[in-house]
Design a protein around this motif. Structure first.
Motif, PDB file in Angstrom:
ATOM      1  N   GLU A  53      -1.879   0.482  -8.723  1.00  0.00           N
ATOM      2  CA  GLU A  53      -3.233   0.677  -8.196  1.00  0.00           C
ATOM      3  C   GLU A  53      -4.086   1.469  -9.175  1.00  0.00           C
TER       4      GLU A  53
ATOM      5  N   LYS B 118       1.274   3.694   2.929  1.00  0.00           N
ATOM      6  CA  LYS B 118       1.783   3.260   4.229  1.00  0.00           C
ATOM      7  C   LYS B 118       3.315   3.232   4.225  1.00  0.00           C
TER       8      LYS B 118
ATOM      9  N   ASN C 175       0.859  -1.187   0.000  1.00  0.00           N
ATOM     10  CA  ASN C 175       0.000   0.000   0.000  1.00  0.00           C
ATOM     11  C   ASN C 175       0.892   1.233   0.000  1.00  0.00           C
TER      12      ASN C 175
END
Length: 379
Positions: free
Chosen positions: A285, A24, A21
């Motif tokens: 993503e 993060k 991610n």
């Protein structure tokens, strides 16, 4: 034969999925000055690259689909390839399936076994070669096993994933007389060369003489066509990379020299790799969300996130980490690099281009980093 990212395609989404991610910070290696890098830092970066590579992901996926879990054809046998000069003799070898393994000449059908394959080649009067696919993948990447790309670096086997590009094959011991010769038996990969060095002659002079032989061997290797289970994307296309093999194994001729025409990868600012790793994950993503190979990235959003995570390093007067970075400023320039990285959204396209080149378009950056790791002393 070639597959680019395809929206809605399950395999494509898996091969081009984010590695973490990107929002993060704690899912990525920490920023640190290059002069404080350890071998482990370089090996972690090598794994972060490898596990994101669509080629590696496809190879792992293919092994899983084929049910090939071991680098040998038989549990108690260390051998991973057989030839017409050295045929198999392990129990049940004749019924061992060859689907998915590297076979020259290629197998006639998906149900081919060692027994039927060897019989067909002997009938045709031609030599043959069979190599375990799992071992082929290990050799291609220089790894000791083929872990799942989702595995965190800290959860890899403690024995180590990567092998040194250069390694000794002989054993020097005080127990044996100095004038006693050794019989050496070793496995030589297709992309390796074996050299001999004397202990009673200058190392530097010998290395210089080896350099010419090494360059000559590289020249021959580049010109030599070879069959490969999964070659690099063919050069010359407008958009290099972003492609992996879709169909069953590539059965044509592939030349490393052709791939070399793409140009060597210049590895820049290794210490800033969290930026381009996170940018690639943001790109992955966005591809899935927008359903396109070349999505629009929200550069302002990305740089704001980077500033929130790393801004304190750009102003090192607060905090122990910042003070440590400030002490190394004269030697590394890390603070200046961070300031430039988070100071403008104009840097995001640079991180994107760099990440695509290192992860999708070539494996050279990965190989350089592994070599850098083993050029250092062990941690």
């Amino acid at each position: 034969m070639w597959l680019r990212f395809e929206a809605g395609n399950e395999e494509s989404h898996e091969l081009f999925a984010p590695g973490a991610n990107w929002r993060k910070q704690d899912q990525y290696p920490a920023l640190k000055p290059l002069d404080s890098y350890t071998r482990n830092d370089y090996l972690r970066l090598a794994w972060e690259l490898l596990r994101r590579m669509p080629r590696y992901r496809r190879q792992h996926r293919k092994l899983d689909q084929l049910g090939i879990k071991s680098p040998s054809f038989f549990k108690s046998s260390p051998k991973h390839f057989y030839t017409s000069d050295s045929p198999p003799a392990f129990p049940g070898w004749a019924t061992c399936p060859l689907r998915g393994h590297q076979c020259e000449p290629p197998i006639a059908g998906q149900d081919e076994t060692f027994g039927s394959y060897i019989a067909a080649q002997e009938k045709a009067g031609q030599p043959w070669f069979v190599m375990n696919r799992y071992r082929w993948v290990m050799d291609l990447w220089g790894i000791t096993y083929v872990p799942n790309p989702a595995t965190h670096f800290d959860h890899l086997r403690k024995s180590g994933l990567f092998g040194a590009p250069a390694a000794a094959v002989s054993v020097i011991s005080n127990e044996a007389p100095a004038d006693r010769p050794q019989n050496i038996s070793t496995y030589l990969r297709a992309n390796e060369v074996l050299v001999r060095l004397r202990l009673d002659a200058s190392f530097d002079q010998q290395v210089e003489s080896i350099r010419h032989e090494f360059e000559r061997a590289q020249t021959i290797a580049r010109k030599r066509p070879q069959r490969a289970l999964d070659p690099l994307p063919a050069p010359g296309r407008k958009l290099m990379g972003k492609a992996v093999l879709r169909d069953e194994d590539f059965a044509g001729e592939f030349s490393p020299r052709a791939a070399a025409k793409v140009g060597r990868v210049l590895l820049k600012h290794v210490e800033l790799h969290p930026f381009w790793l996170r940018t690639w994950d943001a790109l992955a993503e966005a591809r899935i969300a927008q359903g396109t190979l070349n999505p629009r990235l929200d550069r302002d959003l990305i740089v704001r996130q980077f500033h929130a995570d790393y801004g304190h390093l750009d102003h090192p007067t607060g905090g122990a980490v910042g003070k440590a970075a400030q002490r190394r400023r004269k030697n590394t320039g890390l603070i200046d690099l961070i300031g430039a990285a988070i100071g403008s959204s104009a840097m995001v396209p640079n991180w994107r281009a760099r990440s695509e080149k290192y992860i999708e378009e070539s494996d050279e950056a990965f190989r350089q980093i592994v070599a850098m790791a083993f050029a250092m002393k062990a941690d």
